[in-house]
Design an enzyme around this catalytic site. Structure first.
Site, PDB file in Angstrom:
ATOM      1  N   SER A  91       1.796  -9.685  -0.741  1.00  0.00           N
ATOM      2  CA  SER A  91       1.413  -8.276  -0.668  1.00  0.00           C
ATOM      3  C   SER A  91       1.675  -7.638   0.692  1.00  0.00           C
ATOM      4  O   SER A  91       1.799  -6.416   0.785  1.00  0.00           O
ATOM      5  CB  SER A  91      -0.065  -8.130  -1.036  1.00  0.00           C
ATOM      6  N   GLU A 122     -10.028   5.449   2.997  1.00  0.00           N
ATOM      7  CA  GLU A 122     -10.819   4.344   3.534  1.00  0.00           C
ATOM      8  C   GLU A 122      -9.848   3.205   3.797  1.00  0.00           C
ATOM      9  O   GLU A 122      -8.800   3.126   3.164  1.00  0.00           O
ATOM     10  CB  GLU A 122     -11.877   3.914   2.523  1.00  0.00           C
ATOM     11  N   LYS A 139       0.822  -1.217   0.000  1.00  0.00           N
ATOM     12  CA  LYS A 139       0.000   0.000   0.000  1.00  0.00           C
ATOM     13  C   LYS A 139       0.863   1.277   0.000  1.00  0.00           C
ATOM     14  O   LYS A 139       0.440   2.309  -0.510  1.00  0.00           O
ATOM     15  CB  LYS A 139      -0.956  -0.002   1.197  1.00  0.00           C
TER      16      LYS A 139
HETATM   17  C1  PLP Z   1      -1.621  -7.016   2.725  1.00  0.00           C
HETATM   18  C2  PLP Z   1      -2.765  -6.750   1.795  1.00  0.00           C
HETATM   19  N1  PLP Z   1      -2.835  -7.429   0.641  1.00  0.00           N
HETATM   20  C3  PLP Z   1      -3.840  -7.234  -0.241  1.00  0.00           C
HETATM   21  C4  PLP Z   1      -4.870  -6.341   0.031  1.00  0.00           C
HETATM   22  C5  PLP Z   1      -5.967  -6.204  -0.980  1.00  0.00           C
HETATM   23  O1  PLP Z   1      -5.877  -5.040  -1.721  1.00  0.00           O
HETATM   24  P1  PLP Z   1      -5.504  -5.027  -3.251  1.00  0.00           P
HETATM   25  O2  PLP Z   1      -6.344  -6.109  -3.908  1.00  0.00           O
HETATM   26  O3  PLP Z   1      -5.853  -3.669  -3.695  1.00  0.00           O
HETATM   27  O4  PLP Z   1      -4.049  -5.339  -3.399  1.00  0.00           O
HETATM   28  C6  PLP Z   1      -4.838  -5.605   1.224  1.00  0.00           C
HETATM   29  C7  PLP Z   1      -5.903  -4.640   1.535  1.00  0.00           C
HETATM   30  O5  PLP Z   1      -6.037  -4.143   2.598  1.00  0.00           O
HETATM   31  C8  PLP Z   1      -3.767  -5.825   2.130  1.00  0.00           C
HETATM   32  O6  PLP Z   1      -3.682  -5.170   3.297  1.00  0.00           O
END
Ligand code: PLP
Length: 390
Positions: free
Chosen positions: A379, A118, A96
């Site tokens: 992620s 948000e 993020k």
């Molecule tokens: C660690 C992590 N991975 C994935 C996501 C999902 O978001 P996005 O699909 O936009 O990558 C989030 C959302 O809060 C997250 O905190």
């Protein structure tokens, strides 16, 4: 390596359309605000000075490039080569921060003094609070009450960083409701506030702009994988999908290759699998909805995937066949998180564990035969989820 045509991944058509999806479906009062963000982004993105500044913060503050780590033990067990792109190692613990550093610099360039955001899992809220502290901006973060309970650690982090966290009590008290409220508050405060949206969703230019800020993941991974694999590109690129920003950023780096792109959703929040075309949060995409077109409630053990929509670019990639979207259950996710932790010494976020769960299920089948090479974007890290896991 065969190169396939994917221009559409680089720039959406006029009006922010990805095929039949995307666009700008917002109240009239927000049309000029969206247009101003678009103009500012186009201007900034074409400005070498802005790019240089963003690169500097990515490197010296966020800790980029993030590592590419072979999952040595799981690879041996599964008979594949599994490479992990480590967004969990970026400052604040998830991908993020890539998006927020870009948007916060843009907000500053537009003369705004406050970020409105948000958050679901809290990672986007933490990233926003972090960038606000760094750049001397105020931050107001809307968060569903249910997520405030699930992600208490991240609430404490945001408050420590000086952000105001506003509980949202409407609807399912999760990300969808927090997004509604943040957009409503933006209408009232456009003069001094920038809406710092956290995923590749929302009205144009957000899905495009955020994909561009996140494509640093895919661009880095492309170079790193090329140095690691004799084939140069992996057979499969896999990432979890909530709104879809980490997946969009990862896919962007491999769109012009033969790599299969796989997005993994939560079974209870699978807009790509179970959704139908509709408008949510200012964009036409695939949405979980009832027969009357009311947005339905999603469920996922991972607060960040508990969202009834998906970014419009994913809807387009899915419909055009360039990417494939699959679902995994909460039980598979928990098992995957534990297995990765024990096998590799990496505690990933529940969201990221969705991608791992798919690899564990598919390895050794026609989906992922032995000998396959796989790039998986982790992620985020799992510290925020420990309360839920105990
Ligand atoms: C660690 C992590 N991975 C994935 C996501 C999902 O978001 P996005 O699909 O936009 O990558 C989030 C959302 O809060 C997250 O905190």
């Amino acid at each position: 390596m065969t190169v396939i045509a994917t221009r559409y991944l680089r720039e959406p058509a006029v009006g922010g359309r990805f095929g039949e999806f995307g666009g700008r479906f917002v109240p009239e009062a927000l049309i000029p605000a969206c247009a101003a963000v678009e103009e500012a982004f186009r201007d900034a993105w074409a400005d070498a000075g802005f790019r240089h500044q963003l690169d500097m913060f990515r490197t010296r503050y966020a800790g980029r490039p993030t590592a590419l780590t072979p999952a040595w033990n799981l690879s041996a067990e599964l008979g594949i080569t599994l490479l992990l792109k480590r967004e969990d190692l970026a400052h604040t613990g998830s991908h993020k921060i890539n998006n927020v550093l870009g948007q916060a610099l843009l907000a500053q360039r537009m003369g705004k003094t406050r970020l409105i955001a948000e958050t679901g899992a809290g990672q986007h809220g933490v990233a926003t609070a972090t960038a606000a502290a760094l750049f001397g901006l105020r931050a107001t973060v809307y968060m569903g009450e249910r997520d405030i309970d699930r992600q208490a650690l991240n609430v404490a982090r945001m408050q420590l960083l000086g952000a105001e966290v506003v509980p949202v009590t409407a609807g399912s008290r999760t990300l969808k409701d927090a997004t509604n409220e943040a957009m409503r508050q933006w209408v009232a405060a456009v003069d001094d506030s920038h809406f710092c949206l956290g995923s590749v969703a929302g009205p144009h230019p957000y899905p495009w702009m955020i994909r561009e800020f996140q494509s640093v993941i895919g661009d880095e991974a492309r170079r790193q994988v090329a140095a690691e694999l004799p084939t140069g590109v992996p057979d499969v690129v896999v990432a979890c999908v909530g709104g879809g920003s980490n997946a969009a950023g990862t896919f962007a780096g491999f769109a012009d290759t033969t790599a299969r792109l796989i997005g993994v959703e939560a079974a209870g929040g699978a807009a790509m699998t179970d959704g139908t075309p509709g408008v949510v949060h200012g964009s036409r995409s695939l949405v979980l909805q009832n027969a009357d077109g009311q947005v339905a409630e999603a469920h996922s053990i991972a607060a960040g995937l508990d969202y009834p929509g998906v970014g419009p670019e994913h809807a387009h990639l899915g419909r055009s066949g360039r990417a494939t979207y699959v679902t995994v259950s909460d039980d598979e996710v928990l098992a995957a998180l534990h297995r990765l932790a024990r096998a590799e010494g990496i505690i990933c976020a529940l969201e990221s564990a969705h991608a791992v769960a798919w690899v564990l299920r598919a390895a050794g089948t026609d989906e992922l035969p032995r000998g396959s090479t796989v790039l998986l974007t982790l992620s985020g890290r799992g510290d925020k989820d420990l309360g839920q896991l105990r």
